[in-house]
Design an enzyme around this catalytic site. Structure first.
Site, PDB file in Angstrom:
ATOM      1  N   LEU A  68       3.729   6.930  -1.637  1.00 38.71           N
ATOM      2  CA  LEU A  68       5.109   7.265  -2.012  1.00 38.71           C
ATOM      3  C   LEU A  68       5.261   7.592  -3.485  1.00 38.71           C
ATOM      4  O   LEU A  68       6.108   8.413  -3.855  1.00 38.71           O
ATOM      5  CB  LEU A  68       6.037   6.120  -1.613  1.00 38.71           C
ATOM      6  CG  LEU A  68       6.401   6.132  -0.116  1.00 38.71           C
ATOM      7  CD1 LEU A  68       7.012   4.809   0.309  1.00 38.71           C
ATOM      8  CD2 LEU A  68       7.362   7.279   0.188  1.00 38.71           C
TER       9      LEU A  68
ATOM     10  N   PHE B   2       0.816  -1.218   0.000  1.00 41.32           N
ATOM     11  CA  PHE B   2       0.000   0.000   0.000  1.00 41.32           C
ATOM     12  C   PHE B   2       0.845   1.261   0.000  1.00 41.32           C
ATOM     13  O   PHE B   2       0.381   2.330  -0.418  1.00 41.32           O
ATOM     14  CB  PHE B   2      -0.939  -0.015   1.214  1.00 41.32           C
ATOM     15  CG  PHE B   2      -0.357   0.468   2.509  1.00 41.32           C
ATOM     16  CD1 PHE B   2      -0.668   1.726   3.004  1.00 41.32           C
ATOM     17  CD2 PHE B   2       0.496  -0.338   3.256  1.00 41.32           C
ATOM     18  CE1 PHE B   2      -0.144   2.168   4.208  1.00 41.32           C
ATOM     19  CE2 PHE B   2       1.028   0.097   4.459  1.00 41.32           C
ATOM     20  CZ  PHE B   2       0.703   1.357   4.933  1.00 41.32           C
ATOM     21  N   LYS B   3       2.083   1.164   0.423  1.00 40.22           N
ATOM     22  CA  LYS B   3       2.919   2.350   0.505  1.00 40.22           C
ATOM     23  C   LYS B   3       3.270   2.895  -0.882  1.00 40.22           C
ATOM     24  O   LYS B   3       3.672   4.056  -1.014  1.00 40.22           O
ATOM     25  CB  LYS B   3       4.162   2.054   1.339  1.00 40.22           C
ATOM     26  CG  LYS B   3       3.768   1.758   2.775  1.00 40.22           C
ATOM     27  CD  LYS B   3       4.888   1.306   3.666  1.00 40.22           C
ATOM     28  CE  LYS B   3       4.325   0.975   5.047  1.00 40.22           C
ATOM     29  NZ  LYS B   3       5.339   0.572   6.009  1.00 40.22           N
ATOM     30  N   ASP B   4       3.096   2.078  -1.908  1.00 36.23           N
ATOM     31  CA  ASP B   4       3.290   2.570  -3.279  1.00 36.23           C
ATOM     32  C   ASP B   4       2.331   3.726  -3.578  1.00 36.23           C
ATOM     33  O   ASP B   4       2.660   4.619  -4.368  1.00 36.23           O
ATOM     34  CB  ASP B   4       3.046   1.458  -4.302  1.00 36.23           C
ATOM     35  CG  ASP B   4       4.096   0.366  -4.252  1.00 36.23           C
ATOM     36  OD1 ASP B   4       5.235   0.654  -3.856  1.00 36.23           O
ATOM     37  OD2 ASP B   4       3.783  -0.786  -4.618  1.00 36.23           O
TER      38      ASP B   4
ATOM     39  N   THR C  53       8.218  -0.100   3.333  1.00 36.85           N
ATOM     40  CA  THR C  53       8.497   1.308   3.068  1.00 36.85           C
ATOM     41  C   THR C  53       9.739   1.477   2.204  1.00 36.85           C
ATOM     42  O   THR C  53       9.761   2.287   1.272  1.00 36.85           O
ATOM     43  CB  THR C  53       8.686   2.089   4.378  1.00 36.85           C
ATOM     44  OG1 THR C  53       7.488   2.020   5.138  1.00 36.85           O
ATOM     45  CG2 THR C  53       9.023   3.545   4.108  1.00 36.85           C
TER      46      THR C  53
END
Length: 480
Positions: A117, A112-114, A145
């Site tokens: 970020l 989900f950090k895509d 991350t």
């Protein structure tokens, strides 16, 4: 829109200032001075928007047009999501027994950090190109991350990124997603310590104001406001996908279950709630349960050690974004937050004031899950739906399976829709799947990682990790 430190000891900055900062100079975290409030008409208008369109609308509330014109902001966000595999960027899977899974993992690294970020990387490039400036990004990672941050800036000429990963505490795939990126501006360190231990040298370097200023040090961890901002969209999208109608008064409630590590995602949910979104938030953790204890008992205190669990990215003892949530709930009382966090930093123990704890427990529900609970949720979800959950998503599913999602209203039973956020693809966690007796389904791009060249610098116990990082950052800066 200006941003202030949760501890009140530094001047307000604009979005650009918050974007390029790590911690605020006083040790706090940047938050918007004012949280926008949305009315029913706005919510109704937004209800038909796609996920990227929601991100644009939300970002436009926090990024003034004079800083980033609206057409430029739209182009940056479109570019950020251009590499996502799903046409809708995120996807809601509706499974049996009312289990709704919001898949946030269709980006390059399957996490989900895509989402946040990729946008943050575009915002950085926008300002760096305008200012002809170079930055050094310093990131600690518990698993996902690091790879998402690397992908957001790899190959960029005006950025160098330094990533610390906890050797042996990430999955093999998570580690390979970092160490196989052979780019001149990517520098990966494999530290022989856990997630909390690798945060210490990072904090030390940011606390050295002269060093941080000289080498334009910044962070892409969720201390960076930009990541929190983009993640607010998860909650609006989940709400609009799950709510039965927007024509009732009051608007219907939706419960959103959030797997929680450092607390960035649940902070975004608290902000969405503050903006007027009618959601009930449940923060779910693994055996590293400091947030659960804080919500239930007001006990924000470290356990004796970090426990290694199947949900490895959540193996965190110091969820630094709790400071943002407490600031929000205290009515932006920076003096109180400064006092509380200084006390915690000294003793690593904190009992919340009664009034603040009451507000927190009213804002959040919580649950913790053991490895056995995680395995059980993964198995049940597969048996009922032939759907593979990653262990972090399974923490949320465990809550769903163990808690009825209905309540008594005016003497009859009424059901509240529930949405579980899924932070990563099961494909990244083969060992956990095998532990649950399930067969991993591995995409070819992940399989290919095992045959690729790797590169990283070891950080051994006994070394001065902060000094090693200083030396590397200084050496790289000589090539600017």
């Amino acid at each position: 829109m200006e941003y202030v430190s949760t501890r009140g000891g530094t001047r307000a900055v604009d979005f650009e200032g918050a974007l390029f900062a790590g911690y605020a100079p006083d040790g706090g975290l940047f938050m918007p001075q004012r949280i926008p409030s949305l009315d029913r008409d706005t919510l109704r208008r937004w209800s038909s928007l796609s996920y990227p369109e929601l991100v644009k609308e939300l970002c436009s509330l926090f990024v003034p047009a004079k800083l980033v014109p609206r057409n430029a902001l739209s182009e940056l966000i479109d570019r950020a999501f251009s590499r996502f595999r799903h046409k809708n960027v995120v996807h809601l899977s509706r499974l049996k027994d009312g289990l709704n899974i919001l898949e946030l993992w269709h980006g390059v690294t399957y996490a989900f950090k895509d989402l946040s970020l990729s946008c943050t990387g575009q915002f950085l490039q926008y300002f760096l190109e305008k200012k002809q400036k170079h930055v050094s990004i310093l990131v600690g990672t518990s698993g996902d991350t690091g790879s998402s941050a690397i992908e957001s800036v790899r190959g960029q000429k005006n950025v160098d990124i330094f990533v610390l990963l906890p050797k042996g505490f990430c999955t093999q795939i998570q580690e390979l997603q970092m160490t196989t990126v052979i780019e001149d501006n990517v520098h990966v360190f494999a530290a022989h310590g856990n997630s909390d231990e690798i945060d210490e040298p990072i904090k030390e370097l940011f606390a050295d104001v002269d060093f941080a200023g000289k080498y334009h040090l910044m962070s892409l961890n969720s201390i960076n406001w930009s990541r929190i901002m983009v993640q607010i969209a998860h909650y609006f999208y989940a709400y609009f996908q799950c709510t039965p109608s927007l024509d009732t008064t009051p608007l219907p409630m939706v419960e959103i279950v959030v797997p929680t590590g450092g607390g960035g995602n649940i902070t975004a949910g608290c902000i969405a709630q503050k903006m007027g979104l009618p959601i009930r938030l449940i923060t779910v953790v693994n055996s590293n349960d400091i947030i659960h204890r804080t919500v239930q008992h007001g006990d924000f205190s470290l356990a004796e050690s970090v426990k290694t669990t199947l949900a490895s990215a959540m193996d965190i003892q110091e969820p630094y974004n709790v400071e943002r949530i407490l600031w929000l709930l205290s009515g932006s009382d920076s003096c109180l937050i400064k006092t509380l966090m200084e006390q915690f930093n000294i003793s690593k123990r904190l009992k919340l004031p009664e009034d603040l704890h009451r507000k927190l427990s009213k804002t959040l529900g919580s649950c913790s899950a053991s490895d056995q609970d995680i395995v059980g949720a993964m198995q049940r979800c597969w048996e009922e739906n032939q759907y593979l959950l990653c262990p972090h998503s399974a923490v949320a599913a465990h809550y769903h399976y163990s808690q009825p999602h209905s309540f008594i209203c005016f003497s009859f039973l009424s059901s509240i829709p529930r949405c579980c956020l899924a932070p990563a693809s099961a494909a990244k966690f083969q060992d956990a799947l095998l532990r649950a007796g399930l067969v991993p389904q591995i995409p070819p791009e992940i399989t290919a990682l095992t045959a690729m060249e790797t590169r990283s610098t070891p950080l051994e116990r006994g070394q001065d990790w902060a000094q090693v990082l200083r030396g590397q950052i200084e050496a790289v800066a000589q090539q600017w």
